[in-house]
Design an enzyme around this catalytic site. Structure first.
Site, short mmCIF file in Angstrom:
data_model
loop_
_atom_site.label_atom_id
_atom_site.label_comp_id
_atom_site.label_asym_id
_atom_site.label_seq_id
_atom_site.Cartn_x
_atom_site.Cartn_y
_atom_site.Cartn_z
N ASP A 1 0.82 -1.21 0.00
CA ASP A 1 0.00 0.00 0.00
C ASP A 1 0.86 1.27 0.00
OD1 ASP A 1 0.80 -0.98 2.56
OD2 ASP A 1 -0.53 0.45 3.54
N GLU A 2 0.27 2.32 -0.48
CA GLU A 2 0.77 3.69 -0.29
C GLU A 2 2.25 3.87 -0.62
OE1 GLU A 2 -2.45 5.06 3.03
OE2 GLU A 2 -0.69 3.98 3.72
#
Ligand code: TNX
Length: 716
Positions: free
Chosen positions: A351-352
């Protein structure tokens, strides 16, 4: 009149609700009423809702000190363990040590656990029959028995959850239940990286989740703010990488040793829960970058990080030497973690990563996923992982929300939608964690003392109000990106970016660290049971009014177990308020001086004082009774609550006003005092609300009981 704030309205509604319940129970019956039909006992309030349930007549089966637990002999060695577990569950409140025996011939008047049920019950299905002559749980193996035992405990009175002996009687409601799981994956993620969770608290949380038939514990073991798992070949990951968490530095034991991790895995297994370890990357890696220099492009260790931002770090993946370094590192880490993990999954995060190019991102996924498959494990990852080539049978975890769904089928579909499409093309399965429903770190409302609100507020009804088959569909529910047969299940996520807030942050001047994990309980109860029901119960039973009625009876269970839950205002909590006359708006005076918010301040963190009583709103306090019988005191002028600053346990700590959260440093037990008046004892510290003197402006603190008039309040 000043406008009422939302927070004030909520509390007023809660007070009105609890008062209403108390009054209803006192309502006189009319003498002229026609003879009533026989009263059928209310349907048992099981959460998650069973597939099929019929209340039976009769008074049910009463467990006594002599009731045997008979486990029917089978080939499943774990079945006897479920019997022992059940006896252990019933012991503290009943005081009984029930005899557990494995037998082919059950006794009468027994609790019978039979693991020889038909194969079509599957791994988790069970039937439960409770009559006057006994209780029988039948399953196809130990796991189904364990799920059935969770139902059985909910058929007993709430006091069964008590940690000390209670009087009973211990009668199991008479009922016939036939039950099975909708989804085989029902998880909860705990972010132990942003905030380290000590072993006893993690075990307690496992027990709480098991009560609601959660079967997967996803541990978010690594993030920017900390590395929490010992890797023998890379000791710096824990000597350096584990020394921080959000807001704190200097930890020496904020990680799980290999032995501790294995202890968690074994404990979870004894609750029929699979552990999924997550090693997040290629972002969320500052703790690794600070510990292992050659993961950085300049081969210099990064600085440690204790803030709450996301999307701030990336492994160096921009040249072949560093890709090799990262790959070696991940192989060492994943080999070590996989060897200690009997469950089938290793979660790779993903993620991210705003700074990663597609090539860098793919280099990570390729290195990490080959390490996972080489160990015979299945890759899990956040849905972004789908943008790269992932191994067959991978499981992606969807964390998008309505904002993403709203773009499906438009000409501006966003990247989350693309990533899911990519993963579906690769035949991935999905676990659904829609962040606008299943993120336990979102605030319930603006008064929630912890958590975030980037997906808005997630009230209990919002946590319940979704379905996995439409959580990646267009907003009208059509066109799901993920086919129904690719949905493995659901997971609630307890992130911990903001696990401390305001007065709930431990007082750094004391050794009181870490505080009990009130954050987990406040944010998970009652929302975790909502997610659990979505994962377990058939969609046809989905009904918020019915769910909240059933759940309302669980407040008393949580109180008995000491769980610090959030009493969502729209739930008819059955924990009866004592009917205590203190509920309502009151003043507190001692020696003619009233407990007062100086200057009618609206500001949190204002220390309370005592001042000549004048009847102003800043001297008026709304008493709202809590499930444990204590009160929170809401100032009528500011809408803030009387609060022991920083949750301090120390004598002399200031009592301030702070956003109401219902945590123990805002709860006060009222006890009539010898010599007149009442003392108010902080539930958190056990110390007494005390003013310094009878002079105007005397400051209010908590102090040990000393019999002084400055601790005896007249509640008017
Ligand atoms: C986003 S959603 C994150 C986490 C944060 C969380 C806070 C996702 C996979 N990552 O890093 O803790 O939001 O709500």
């Amino acid at each position: 009149m000043r406008p009422t704030r939302p927070r004030g309205r909520n509390l007023a509604a809660l007070a009105a609700l609890t008062l209403g319940l108390a009054l209803a129970s006192l309502a006189p019956t009319t003498a002229t009423a026609a003879p009533k039909p026989p009263v059928k006992a209310p349907a048992p309030a099981v959460v998650p809702q069973p597939v099929a349930q019929t209340s039976l007549s009769g008074s049910g089966f009463t467990v006594t000190a002599q009731t045997p637990v008979n486990v029917i002999s089978s080939g499943d060695p774990d079945a006897a363990g479920v019997g022992t577990y059940l006896a252990g569950l019933l012991a503290p409140a009943t005081g009984y040590t029930l005899p557990v025996t494995t037998t082919s011939q059950p006794a009468g008047q027994a609790i019978v656990l039979d693991p020889n049920g038909p194969a079509d019950l599957g791994a988790e299905g069970y039937t439960l029959s409770s009559t006057g002559t006994g209780v029988t749980v039948t399953a196809h193996g130990a796991q189904g028995l364990f799920r059935g035992v969770q139902t059985l405990r909910q058929l007993l009175p709430a006091a069964i959850e008590s940690t000390s002996v209670k009087p009973g009687p211990w009668t199991v409601a008479p009922v016939q239940i036939s039950d099975n799981a909708r989804y085989s994956y029902r998880g909860v993620m705990v972010d132990v990286a942003r905030r380290y969770v000590p072993m006893p608290q993690l075990k307690r949380y496992i027990d709480q989740a098991a009560m609601y038939k959660i079967n997967t514990l996803h541990l978010h073991l690594t993030d920017d703010q900390g590395w929490r798992i010992a890797i023998g070949a890379l000791p710096s990951l824990t000597t350096i990488g584990a020394s921080t968490q959000v807001g704190f530095t200097g930890g020496t034991d904020w990680y799980y040793t290999a032995a501790e991790y294995q202890e968690i895995v074994a404990y979870a297994k004894s609750r029929f829960m699979t552990v999924v370890p997550e090693i997040d990357g290629p972002g969320h890696v500052t703790s690794a970058l600070a510990s292992v220099p050659n993961l950085n492009c300049d081969d210099q260790p990064s600085a440690l990080y204790t803030g709450s931002a996301t999307g701030i770090s990336l492994y160096c993946l921009s040249d072949s030497q560093h890709v090799a370094n990262v790959s070696d590192f991940l192989t060492t880490v994943i080999d070590t973690v996989a060897a200690m993990t009997p469950g089938p999954y290793v979660h790779l995060g993903g993620d991210e990563t705003p700074a990663a190019t597609p090539a860098q991102y793919s280099a990570y996924v390729s290195a990490a996923s080959s390490a996972v498959t080489a160990q015979g494990k299945t890759v899990m990852g956040w849905h972004q992982l789908g943008q790269s080539t992932i191994p067959a049978n991978s499981i992606m975890q969807w964390w998008g929300g309505d904002g993403d769904r709203g773009t499906i089928g438009t000409n501006h579909e966003n990247e989350n939608v693309h990533f899911v499409r990519d993963a579906v093309q690769q035949n991935a399965k999905f676990v659904m964690s829609p962040s606008d429903h299943a993120y336990l770190d979102m605030k319930y409302d603006s008064s929630t003392p912890y958590g975030l609100d980037w997906q808005g507020h997630v009230s209990l009804s919002r946590a319940y109000d979704w379905d996995p088959t439409t959580s990646t569909a267009k907003l009208d529910g059509t066109g799901s990106l993920v086919p129904a047969d690719k949905i493995a299940g659901v997971e609630a996520a307890l992130w911990a970016d903001r696990a401390y807030a305001g007065s709930h942050r431990p007082d750094p001047s004391t050794s009181q660290f870490p505080e009990p994990y009130a954050y987990a309980e406040h944010m998970s109860f009652p929302r975790l049971p909502a997610i659990a029901e979505i994962g377990w119960s058939p969609r046809s039973t989905h009904d918020y009014a019915d769910f909240s009625r059933r759940l309302g009876t669980h407040g008393a269970r949580w109180t008995a177990a000491g769980i610090e839950y959030y009493a969502a205002p729209d739930v008819p909590w059955s924990t009866p308020p004592s009917g205590n006359s203190l509920i309502g708006v009151r003043t507190l005076t001692t020696g003619g001086k009233a407990l007062d918010v100086p200057g009618s301040s609206d500001a949190p963190d204002t220390q309370l004082n005592t001042w000549t009583a004048h009847g102003g709103n800043n001297q008026k306090w709304t008493f709202v009774e809590q499930p444990d019988g204590s009160y929170i005191l809401v100032n009528v002028a500011s809408g803030l609550c009387a609060d022991v600053s920083h949750g301090s346990l120390s004598a002399g700590a200031p009592v301030i006003q702070w956003t109401c959260g219902g945590t123990t440093n805002q709860r006060w037990e009222v006890t009539p005092a010898a010599g007149g008046g009442s003392t108010l004892t902080s539930v958190g510290s056990g110390l007494l609300l005390t003013t310094a003197s009878t002079a105007d402006g005397a400051l209010v603190t908590q102090q040990p009981a000393n019999g002084s008039a400055l601790q005896r309040w007249t509640i008017g």
